[in-house]
Every structure is written in structure tokens, then in C-alpha cells.
Design an enzyme around this catalytic site. Structure first.
Site, PDB file in Angstrom:
ATOM      1  N   THR A  82      -8.829   3.308   7.275  1.00 42.06           N
ATOM      2  CA  THR A  82      -8.424   1.967   7.705  1.00 42.06           C
ATOM      3  C   THR A  82      -6.924   1.889   7.961  1.00 42.06           C
ATOM      4  O   THR A  82      -6.375   0.795   8.118  1.00 42.06           O
ATOM      5  CB  THR A  82      -8.813   0.918   6.647  1.00 42.06           C
ATOM      6  OG1 THR A  82      -8.350   1.344   5.358  1.00 42.06           O
ATOM      7  CG2 THR A  82     -10.316   0.722   6.596  1.00 42.06           C
ATOM      8  N   ASP A  94      -3.649  10.189   4.765  1.00 45.09           N
ATOM      9  CA  ASP A  94      -3.818  11.099   5.901  1.00 45.09           C
ATOM     10  C   ASP A  94      -2.739  12.165   5.982  1.00 45.09           C
ATOM     11  O   ASP A  94      -1.630  12.009   5.467  1.00 45.09           O
ATOM     12  CB  ASP A  94      -3.842  10.310   7.220  1.00 45.09           C
ATOM     13  CG  ASP A  94      -2.735   9.269   7.312  1.00 45.09           C
ATOM     14  OD1 ASP A  94      -1.586   9.588   6.965  1.00 45.09           O
ATOM     15  OD2 ASP A  94      -3.013   8.131   7.720  1.00 45.09           O
ATOM     16  N   ASP A 154       0.821  -1.209   0.000  1.00 47.27           N
ATOM     17  CA  ASP A 154       0.000   0.000   0.000  1.00 47.27           C
ATOM     18  C   ASP A 154       0.855   1.259   0.000  1.00 47.27           C
ATOM     19  O   ASP A 154       0.492   2.273  -0.602  1.00 47.27           O
ATOM     20  CB  ASP A 154      -0.923   0.000   1.215  1.00 47.27           C
ATOM     21  CG  ASP A 154      -2.040  -1.034   1.099  1.00 47.27           C
ATOM     22  OD1 ASP A 154      -2.321  -1.463  -0.034  1.00 47.27           O
ATOM     23  OD2 ASP A 154      -2.619  -1.399   2.128  1.00 47.27           O
ATOM     24  N   ASP A 213      -1.012  14.113  21.697  1.00 46.77           N
ATOM     25  CA  ASP A 213       0.189  13.664  20.989  1.00 46.77           C
ATOM     26  C   ASP A 213       0.165  14.100  19.528  1.00 46.77           C
ATOM     27  O   ASP A 213       1.198  14.059  18.860  1.00 46.77           O
ATOM     28  CB  ASP A 213       0.304  12.137  21.051  1.00 46.77           C
ATOM     29  CG  ASP A 213       0.922  11.662  22.350  1.00 46.77           C
ATOM     30  OD1 ASP A 213       1.208  12.513  23.210  1.00 46.77           O
ATOM     31  OD2 ASP A 213       1.117  10.446  22.514  1.00 46.77           O
ATOM     32  N   TYR A 245      -3.700   4.638   9.765  1.00 44.06           N
ATOM     33  CA  TYR A 245      -3.289   5.175  11.058  1.00 44.06           C
ATOM     34  C   TYR A 245      -4.490   5.638  11.882  1.00 44.06           C
ATOM     35  O   TYR A 245      -4.548   5.451  13.103  1.00 44.06           O
ATOM     36  CB  TYR A 245      -2.313   6.329  10.812  1.00 44.06           C
ATOM     37  CG  TYR A 245      -1.493   6.760  12.000  1.00 44.06           C
ATOM     38  CD1 TYR A 245      -1.461   6.030  13.182  1.00 44.06           C
ATOM     39  CD2 TYR A 245      -0.712   7.909  11.922  1.00 44.06           C
ATOM     40  CE1 TYR A 245      -0.683   6.435  14.256  1.00 44.06           C
ATOM     41  CE2 TYR A 245       0.071   8.325  12.993  1.00 44.06           C
ATOM     42  CZ  TYR A 245       0.080   7.582  14.158  1.00 44.06           C
ATOM     43  OH  TYR A 245       0.846   7.989  15.218  1.00 44.06           O
ATOM     44  N   ALA A 246      -5.474   6.234  11.217  1.00 45.47           N
ATOM     45  CA  ALA A 246      -6.657   6.730  11.928  1.00 45.47           C
ATOM     46  C   ALA A 246      -7.388   5.600  12.643  1.00 45.47           C
ATOM     47  O   ALA A 246      -7.916   5.787  13.745  1.00 45.47           O
ATOM     48  CB  ALA A 246      -7.599   7.435  10.950  1.00 45.47           C
TER      49      ALA A 246
END
Length: 296
Positions: free
Chosen positions: A187, A147, A72, A176, A189-190
Site C-alpha cells: 500500500t 520495500d 509510518d 525506471d 510505493y508499489a
């Protein structure tokens, strides 16, 4: 359906499996009498290939379709370069997950043949564009298919910032960091930070705080045409970073402003006809399968 005659190939470097798959793909395409163009970086590690080569930037101008061999991450990088050319992109998975590169190597010839014969689906995935401004002057900008993330970089201290959506103040926060994700990136890091999964066809953006120093900090989903502004506190002692897809990075200073909005050009992502988003989620995320049927 479009006829694909000039096919570009992008491959992830540093993997013998990728090189083997690129060679196999090249032979298959040449056997179909197609014009194959290799990205120059992968061509350098394929001596004697005998094909036309091109920079990634130029592939979008000379190809009808680009096939990405890798994971990806490889497709994310290709997407940012190729979206402006409105060129279809197909992924063959040689990575660990494969949300975007959904053709398995063992089915390469069958699935690529289906696409070349006109049997495929096209998804238009939107990208985000981010800009960092200091004293009203742009100091960095980048695009992201997944993102845009504000994070502390090498520091372990929290970031203080204010969030505005379409000019309206939303909140000030100590956390952070902050993840601003597309449906494609929901789908990634979020999701790890507790954000919701959004179907790729949704025209929406999700904003996910990273470990906020509050019990009420929660993800929020907003309209895809919203313009976000993040203002880094002037009182901070650290210099946080902004990352686009975890691949392009910009360093911020206290008082800097980050704007994030939808990019005009979209990625045209190709899938085989049997592509099923929920099956992808079920397989990649380990969802439960159907309950087994049984007799008495």
C-alpha cells in the site's frame, strides 16, 4: 497476553506535535506506575524529563514494548532496528497517513490503556533483506519492512537489468526501476506504481516494474520464501541506487547483483482490538463507504 512493564518511547524529531504527544504519553504511563525509557534522540529535546534513556538498538533489549510516536516512516525505521529482538511495537499516529501507526492522538489514553490491560491484536509482519554484491563481494546490505527499490537515483535515464527468481531467469527489462515489496509495503510505493494491494497476512512478495519500456511489463506476485536476484546490465552508463524503505541507500555499479529475500525475524506489530484492515484502507485510500440505506 503479555504484561508490559518496561515501555520504550521513540518519537519523530522536528515536530512540536510529536513532542506534545510524547509528554502526554509519558505522563500517562508514569501514572500507571510503569517504567518508561526514552530513546536518546528524543530525550535530548525533552529537557528535565527525568527518565532512563537508551539508544534505539538497546531499547529492544531492555523494554517489553516500544511505542512509536510519529508517522509510518518513523515506525519503518523502528521496525528495522527492533524486529530482531521480537519486541512488540505500537504506533501512535503523528504523520500524514498512518497505515502502521493507527492510534489517533485524541484516543491515546483509551487505546494505550486497552493494550496495557491485555486487549490487543498482534500481527507478525515480515521484512525483506537486500544485499548488493560486486565481483562476489558484499558492498552493502539492508532490511526493509515496506520495500526494496532499484532506481536511477539523480539520473533520468532508464536502468537495464535481468530478474531471476529462485535461480530461474524471468526477464530482462529496461525501466525506471523495480520495486520489491512486502504485503505491508503493497500500500506504499508499489501501489503508486500500479501494484496490487496484498493483505498483511499473505506470505507473498510483489515485484512491480517502474515505467517499463514495454507494453507487457506487469506486476508479479511470488511466494514469500522466494529469493530474487537482480543483475544490473554491464553496458549501463549510470550508477543506480538501491533503497530500503526509502531510508537506507546503496549505490550500484554496472554488473552488480542485488539479492532480495525474506528476513528470518519478523516485526510484532500491535493493534487495538477494534483494528480493521479494510477500514484502514477505506479511510486512508479514500475508498467509497457503504451505500446509504433509504426508504421508498
Amino acid at each position: 497476553m503479555e504484561q508490559f512493564r518496561n515501555i520504550g518511547i521513540i518519537g519523530r524529531l522536528g515536530s512540536s506535535q510529536v513532542l506534545d504527544t510524547v509528554r502526554r504519553l509519558k505522563r500517562f504511563l508514569l501514572d500507571r506506575h510503569l517504567h518508561v525509557i526514552l530513546e536518546d534522540t528524543i530525550a535530548e529535546v525533552l529537557p528535565g524529563h527525568g527518565l532512563q534513556t537508551s539508544s534505539r538498538k538497546m531499547l529492544g533489549e531492555v523494554c517489553d514494548m516500544v511505542i512509536v510516536v510519529g508517522g509510518d516512516g518513523s515506525l519503518l525505521g523502528a521496525a528495522r532496528a527492533l524486529a530482531k529482538h521480537n519486541i512488540p511495537v505500537l504506533g501512535i499516529n503523528r504523520g500524514s497517513l498512518g497505515f502502521l501507526t493507527d492510534i489517533r492522538p485524541d484516543e491515546l489514553e483509551i487505546k494505550v490503556a486497552e493494550v496495557l490491560d491485555g486487549h490487543y491484536l498482534v500481527e507478525n509482519r515480515f521484512l525483506l533483506q537486500a544485499e548488493v554484491r560486486r565481483h562476489a563481494e558484499a558492498i552493502g546490505q539492508g532490511d526493509a519492512l515496506n520495500d526494496v527499490v532499484l532506481h536511477p537515483g539523480k539520473s533520468t535515464r532508464m536502468i537495464e537489468f535481468e530478474l531471476y527468481i529462485d535461480g530461474q531467469f524471468v526477464c530482462s527489462q529496461k525501466a525506471d526501476g523495480l520495486i520489491v515489496a512486502t504485503p505491508t509495503g503493497s500500500t506504499a510505493y508499489a501501489l503508486s506504481a500500479g501494484g496490487p494491494i496484498m493483505h498483511p497476512k499473505l506470505d507473498a512478495i510483489v515485484i512491480v516494474p517502474m515505467y517499463p519500456h514495454t507494453l507487457s511489463g506487469r506486476p508479479i506476485v511470488v511466494d514469500g520464501n522466494s529469493e530474487l536476484k537482480i543483475v544490473v546490465s554491464k553496458d549501463m552508463q549510470i550508477y543506480p541506487q538501491v533503497s530500503c524503505d526509502g531510508q537506507n541507500h546503496f549505490t550500484c555499479a554496472p554488473g552488480d547483483t542485488i539479492t532480495v529475500s525474506k528476513k528470518a525475524q519478523k516485526l510484532r506489530l500491535i493493534h487495538p482490538l477494534d483494528h480493521n484492515y479494510y477500514e484502514v484502507c477505506r479511510t486512508k485510500l479514500g475508498w467509497g463507504s457503504k451505500l446509504g440505506g433509504g426508504g421508498d
